[in-house]
Enzyme design. Structure first.
Site, PDB file in Angstrom:
ATOM      1  N   LYS A 285       0.844  -1.201   0.000  1.00 33.64           N
ATOM      2  CA  LYS A 285       0.000   0.000   0.000  1.00 33.64           C
ATOM      3  C   LYS A 285       0.875   1.246   0.000  1.00 33.64           C
ATOM      4  O   LYS A 285       1.457   1.604   1.021  1.00 33.64           O
ATOM      5  CB  LYS A 285      -0.896   0.007   1.250  1.00 33.64           C
ATOM      6  CG  LYS A 285      -2.044   0.963   1.146  1.00 33.64           C
ATOM      7  CD  LYS A 285      -2.436   1.601   2.459  1.00 33.64           C
ATOM      8  CE  LYS A 285      -1.561   2.753   2.834  1.00 33.64           C
ATOM      9  NZ  LYS A 285      -1.521   3.864   1.872  1.00 33.64           N
TER      10      LYS A 285
ATOM     11  N   GLY B 288       7.523   5.700   7.122  1.00 34.13           N
ATOM     12  CA  GLY B 288       6.587   6.821   7.174  1.00 34.13           C
ATOM     13  C   GLY B 288       6.775   7.546   8.487  1.00 34.13           C
ATOM     14  O   GLY B 288       7.842   7.468   9.106  1.00 34.13           O
TER      15      GLY B 288
ATOM     16  N   THR C 297       6.394   8.803  12.442  1.00 31.93           N
ATOM     17  CA  THR C 297       6.473   8.124  13.731  1.00 31.93           C
ATOM     18  C   THR C 297       5.081   7.875  14.314  1.00 31.93           C
ATOM     19  O   THR C 297       4.802   6.796  14.835  1.00 31.93           O
ATOM     20  CB  THR C 297       7.339   8.965  14.691  1.00 31.93           C
ATOM     21  OG1 THR C 297       8.650   9.038  14.119  1.00 31.93           O
ATOM     22  CG2 THR C 297       7.422   8.367  16.076  1.00 31.93           C
ATOM     23  N   GLY C 298       4.210   8.876  14.220  1.00 32.39           N
ATOM     24  CA  GLY C 298       2.868   8.746  14.801  1.00 32.39           C
ATOM     25  C   GLY C 298       2.118   7.575  14.190  1.00 32.39           C
ATOM     26  O   GLY C 298       1.491   6.777  14.912  1.00 32.39           O
ATOM     27  N   VAL C 299       2.172   7.450  12.880  1.00 28.86           N
ATOM     28  CA  VAL C 299       1.458   6.352  12.209  1.00 28.86           C
ATOM     29  C   VAL C 299       2.070   5.012  12.624  1.00 28.86           C
ATOM     30  O   VAL C 299       1.352   4.067  12.951  1.00 28.86           O
ATOM     31  CB  VAL C 299       1.506   6.529  10.661  1.00 28.86           C
ATOM     32  CG1 VAL C 299       0.969   5.285   9.962  1.00 28.86           C
ATOM     33  CG2 VAL C 299       0.708   7.754  10.235  1.00 28.86           C
TER      34      VAL C 299
ATOM     35  N   GLU D 108      10.837   2.311   9.650  1.00 30.29           N
ATOM     36  CA  GLU D 108      11.784   3.437   9.638  1.00 30.29           C
ATOM     37  C   GLU D 108      10.939   4.697   9.579  1.00 30.29           C
ATOM     38  O   GLU D 108      10.112   4.852   8.674  1.00 30.29           O
ATOM     39  CB  GLU D 108      12.741   3.328   8.452  1.00 30.29           C
ATOM     40  CG  GLU D 108      13.550   2.023   8.427  1.00 30.29           C
ATOM     41  CD  GLU D 108      14.343   1.739   9.697  1.00 30.29           C
ATOM     42  OE1 GLU D 108      14.703   2.692  10.417  1.00 30.29           O
ATOM     43  OE2 GLU D 108      14.571   0.551  10.007  1.00 30.29           O
TER      44      GLU D 108
ATOM     45  N   CYS E 203      13.709  12.157   5.307  1.00 28.71           N
ATOM     46  CA  CYS E 203      13.725  11.845   6.733  1.00 28.71           C
ATOM     47  C   CYS E 203      15.074  12.253   7.330  1.00 28.71           C
ATOM     48  O   CYS E 203      15.177  12.515   8.516  1.00 28.71           O
ATOM     49  CB  CYS E 203      13.480  10.373   6.948  1.00 28.71           C
ATOM     50  SG  CYS E 203      14.535   9.374   5.914  1.00 28.71           S
TER      51      CYS E 203
ATOM     52  N   GLU F  60       9.481  17.441  13.905  1.00 31.35           N
ATOM     53  CA  GLU F  60       9.755  17.199  12.480  1.00 31.35           C
ATOM     54  C   GLU F  60       8.778  18.036  11.647  1.00 31.35           C
ATOM     55  O   GLU F  60       7.561  17.907  11.801  1.00 31.35           O
ATOM     56  CB  GLU F  60       9.582  15.716  12.129  1.00 31.35           C
ATOM     57  CG  GLU F  60       9.957  15.441  10.675  1.00 31.35           C
ATOM     58  CD  GLU F  60       9.759  13.986  10.241  1.00 31.35           C
ATOM     59  OE1 GLU F  60       8.669  13.442  10.450  1.00 31.35           O
ATOM     60  OE2 GLU F  60      10.710  13.409   9.670  1.00 31.35           O
TER      61      GLU F  60
HETATM   62  P1  NAD Z   1       2.913   8.982   6.502  1.00 34.56           P
HETATM   63  O1  NAD Z   1       3.184   8.400   7.835  1.00 34.56           O
HETATM   64  O2  NAD Z   1       1.904  10.039   6.379  1.00 34.56           O
HETATM   65  O3  NAD Z   1       2.468   7.806   5.500  1.00 34.56           O
HETATM   66  C1  NAD Z   1       3.253   6.651   5.302  1.00 34.56           C
HETATM   67  C2  NAD Z   1       2.341   5.545   4.823  1.00 34.56           C
HETATM   68  O4  NAD Z   1       1.495   5.148   5.893  1.00 34.56           O
HETATM   69  C3  NAD Z   1       1.430   5.933   3.666  1.00 34.56           C
HETATM   70  O5  NAD Z   1       1.319   4.868   2.750  1.00 34.56           O
HETATM   71  C4  NAD Z   1       0.122   6.191   4.381  1.00 34.56           C
HETATM   72  O6  NAD Z   1      -0.996   6.072   3.553  1.00 34.56           O
HETATM   73  C5  NAD Z   1       0.151   5.106   5.428  1.00 34.56           C
HETATM   74  N1  NAD Z   1      -0.753   5.284   6.553  1.00 34.56           N
HETATM   75  C6  NAD Z   1      -1.088   6.433   7.184  1.00 34.56           C
HETATM   76  N2  NAD Z   1      -1.936   6.167   8.204  1.00 34.56           N
HETATM   77  C7  NAD Z   1      -2.135   4.815   8.208  1.00 34.56           C
HETATM   78  C8  NAD Z   1      -2.895   3.936   9.003  1.00 34.56           C
HETATM   79  N3  NAD Z   1      -3.618   4.377  10.035  1.00 34.56           N
HETATM   80  N4  NAD Z   1      -2.874   2.613   8.716  1.00 34.56           N
HETATM   81  C9  NAD Z   1      -2.119   2.140   7.686  1.00 34.56           C
HETATM   82  N5  NAD Z   1      -1.367   2.936   6.903  1.00 34.56           N
HETATM   83  C10 NAD Z   1      -1.374   4.260   7.158  1.00 34.56           C
HETATM   84  O7  NAD Z   1       4.328   9.450   5.912  1.00 34.56           O
HETATM   85  P2  NAD Z   1       4.653  10.241   4.561  1.00 34.56           P
HETATM   86  O8  NAD Z   1       4.166  11.647   4.690  1.00 34.56           O
HETATM   87  O9  NAD Z   1       4.254   9.456   3.369  1.00 34.56           O
HETATM   88  O10 NAD Z   1       6.238  10.229   4.622  1.00 34.56           O
HETATM   89  C11 NAD Z   1       6.958  11.133   5.391  1.00 34.56           C
HETATM   90  C12 NAD Z   1       7.401  10.516   6.701  1.00 34.56           C
HETATM   91  O11 NAD Z   1       8.174   9.356   6.440  1.00 34.56           O
HETATM   92  C13 NAD Z   1       8.303  11.446   7.490  1.00 34.56           C
HETATM   93  O12 NAD Z   1       7.976  11.366   8.849  1.00 34.56           O
HETATM   94  C14 NAD Z   1       9.704  10.879   7.229  1.00 34.56           C
HETATM   95  O13 NAD Z   1      10.634  11.188   8.213  1.00 34.56           O
HETATM   96  C15 NAD Z   1       9.407   9.429   7.144  1.00 34.56           C
HETATM   97  N6  NAD Z   1      10.437   8.720   6.384  1.00 34.56           N
HETATM   98  C16 NAD Z   1      11.361   7.984   7.091  1.00 34.56           C
HETATM   99  C17 NAD Z   1      12.379   7.326   6.422  1.00 34.56           C
HETATM  100  C18 NAD Z   1      13.393   6.511   7.171  1.00 34.56           C
HETATM  101  O14 NAD Z   1      14.101   5.728   6.544  1.00 34.56           O
HETATM  102  N7  NAD Z   1      13.500   6.664   8.479  1.00 34.56           N
HETATM  103  C19 NAD Z   1      12.450   7.406   5.034  1.00 34.56           C
HETATM  104  C20 NAD Z   1      11.487   8.162   4.347  1.00 34.56           C
HETATM  105  C21 NAD Z   1      10.481   8.803   5.037  1.00 34.56           C
END
Ligand code: NAD
Length: 543
Positions: free
Chosen positions: A212, A265, A267-269, A293, A327, A425
């Site tokens: 997804k 994605g 941290t909160g999610v 991550e 990130c 962040e």
């Molecule tokens: P996001 O958390 O908004 O979304 C990530 C994914 O989670 C998406 O596919 C989203 O649809 C899904 N999602 C959201 N809520 C969900 C739920 N309740 N159940 C299931 N899936 C859910 O993140 P984003 O805006 O796409 O990406 C940015 C974030 O990702 C930043 O916080 C960034 O630091 C982090 N990130 C971390 C790394 C790493 O390697 N540490 C790399 C890239 C991005």
């Protein structure tokens, strides 16, 4: 059946192409961009080899030109999640039974397809759909995903090679089996390479996947799926669905065969997903693997001995490339007062020379942020900072979403080292600087360590080796990727395995052997050639 102990081609990092004027790659990319802009695509979900279209369509637009339509994708519902899980479970037996060299060949072929015939198309999709300039696209949707695929195949072989000793008369063997059940890959918007890696890494090890992606990355996810299919990933092994995250989670996390989450994605999610999995634990047949991550609040600390120009360049690149939506982006800097004026002036000179606009014009260094929600959030931080006492707007601060979601690179200088933009962040082109007295270096290292819950990346700049040693020690747990006299972004697969600790994730290091180990469950096999036939041991005899 395999009649050979095969050796995969040794991996090497894919060279980054220059896209200099007149180069063939620039010509091919410009043509791909023009072609893709001239068409609107109708993007399906892919479930068990079927292309699934629904009546619920979602429009895709370049973030830097949001009135232009790139196409539409079909939004799915809970029924599609169930279908995708069933397809993954249905494909499992044959896929897991396929000899590993065939799985390896599929993903090596995918890498070669991206390096060759699909390079321009995948880069163009990333540039248009995610607003990355050509260089940012090339290092992501060409080089990094190619590296992930080639290095992971190599690491897969390393894992299979891991065997144990055998005593005389027996043969001990290890089988690194895929997990029982299916893997849920949930991917972010900001890296096409991560979107490609999260489903393929576990698939390579014999698992089947429900993938997804973030809605804002679907334009390039669709091209990745074309590549996977052409490379020979069998139907049902990777199922790509476009379902709202919480809705998909409702089905996935209640399924007894849920075997693992591969997430990148915020941290909160991630925390929410982990908690949900924990609450549902009694439902599952096994303990699901959880790899995530997540966010960062990445630092640059300069010592009084640092080279001001090197610090400024690292900050400008580290904070503003891809509009700070990495990130690993530098978002808080601790600069000693003896260097600040110089660092500031170098940064301002760089920022004055940077052009902002669409990715189609290669002269633009800065492009748009991903969508309106991100724009409003980032602009909110900037507007508040303009009003708050103790915050100086050093540069930028203008935001305009009339044509695209453009936010000028922005530098804030704060008196309070706990001000919110030093701690939270933002995920946008905002750098906050705290200027400190040079003699308080050690205190500043403690501050750096304690200010944010994250621990993803960070840099120390110094010429003084004692300062470098002290910072390396004091900041040992403050970053999973630590840089000395370099910017905190731009990790390369096979060279700097990537991932952070604390609130930044499980630190399973994407693109490294550690990550692949999470997608297998080892079976130990002991074979005895001539088994004993008498239960009695020698000690049981009396003289
Ligand atoms: P996001 O958390 O908004 O979304 C990530 C994914 O989670 C998406 O596919 C989203 O649809 C899904 N999602 C959201 N809520 C969900 C739920 N309740 N159940 C299931 N899936 C859910 O993140 P984003 O805006 O796409 O990406 C940015 C974030 O990702 C930043 O916080 C960034 O630091 C982090 N990130 C971390 C790394 C790493 O390697 N540490 C790399 C890239 C991005």
């Amino acid at each position: 059946m395999s009649f050979g102990i095969f050796q995969v081609p040794p991996p090497a990092n894919e060279p980054v192409k220059s896209y200099a004027p007149g180069s063939p790659e620039k010509q091919a990319l410009k043509a791909a961009i023009a072609d893709m802009r001239s068409r609107t695509v109708d993007i399906p979900m892919y479930i068990g080899g079927e292309k699934i279209y629904t009546d619920k369509k979602h429009r895709l637009a370049p973030p830097h030109d949001h009135r232009h339509t790139l196409g539409y994708f079909s939004v799915g519902d809970k029924g599609h999640v169930e279908q995708a899980i069933n397809a993954a479970l249905g494909a499992k037996e044959m896929w897991a039974a396929m000899p590993w060299e065939h799985r390896a060949a599929i993903f090596l072929k995918a890498a070669d397809l991206i390096a060759g015939p699909y390079r321009a198309k995948l880069n163009a999709a990333t540039m248009l759909g995610q607003s990355k300039n050509v260089f940012q696209a090339e290092i992501d949707s060409a080089c990094e995903i190619i590296d992930f695929l080639r290095f992971n195949v190599h690491f897969m072989q390393e894992i299979y090679r891991q065997q144990v000793a055998s005593a005389p008369g027996i043969w001990n063997r290890l089988e690194h089996r895929p997990l029982e059940g299916f893997i849920f890959a949930v991917t972010p918007f900001n890296f096409t390479a991560i979107a490609g890696n999260l489903p393929t890494a576990p698939a390579m090890m014999g698992n089947t996947i429900v993938w997804k992606p973030a809605f804002t990355q679907i334009y390039s996810a669709n091209v990745l799926m074309e590549v996977f299919r052409e490379a020979g990933v069998p139907d049902g092994v990777i199922n790509l669905i476009y379902v709202d995250g919480p809705e998909a989670g409702e089905v996935v996390f209640k399924h007894p065969d849920f075997a693992g989450l591969h997430f990148t994605g915020s941290t909160g999610v991630f925390r929410h997903l982990w908690q949900t999995i924990g609450n549902n634990l009694p439902i599952y047949k096994s303990y699901p693997r959880i790899v995530g991550e997540t966010g960062g609040k990445d630092f640059v600390v300069a010592h009084k001995s640092a080279d001001a120009k090197a610090v400024a360049t690292a900050l400008v690149r580290g904070a503003f490339e891809y509009q700070g939506q990495k990130c690993s982006a530098a978002s808080r800097a601790y600069i000693p007062s003896n260097l600040w004026e110089e660092v500031k002036n170098y940064m301002i000179a760089d920022l004055e020379s940077m052009r902002m606009g669409g990715t189609e014009d290669f002269r633009n260094f800065i492009n748009a942020v991903i969508d309106e929600k991100a724009f409003d959030k980032i602009a909110g931080y900037i507007e508040q900072a303009k009003k708050d006492a103790g915050v100086e707007l050093v540069w930028g601060g203008n935001c305009d979403k009339s044509v695209g979601y453009f936010i000028q690179p922005t530098i804030l200088k704060v008196e309070d080292n706990q001000y919110r933009t030093m701690v939270e962040e933002i995920f946008g082109p905002v750098l906050t600087v705290y200027v400190y007295q040079p003699e308080l270096f050690e205190e500043v290292l403690e501050l750096t360590d304690q200010t944010s819950p994250y621990a993803l990346t960070g840099s120390i700049f110094a010429q003084d080796r004692y300062a470098i040693e002290l910072a390396s020690r004091k900041l040992q747990n403050a970053a999973g990727n630590f840089y000395i006299n370099d910017k905190p972004t731009g990790a390369v697969v096979g060279q700097q395995p990537f991932g952070g600790a604390r609130a930044s994730g499980t630190n399973d290091k994407a693109g490294a052997i550690y990550n692949l180990l999470r997608w297998v469950s080892t079976r130990t096999i002991k074979e005895t050639f001539v088994p004993p036939t008498d239960y009695r041991y020698p000690f049981m005899a009396e003289e």
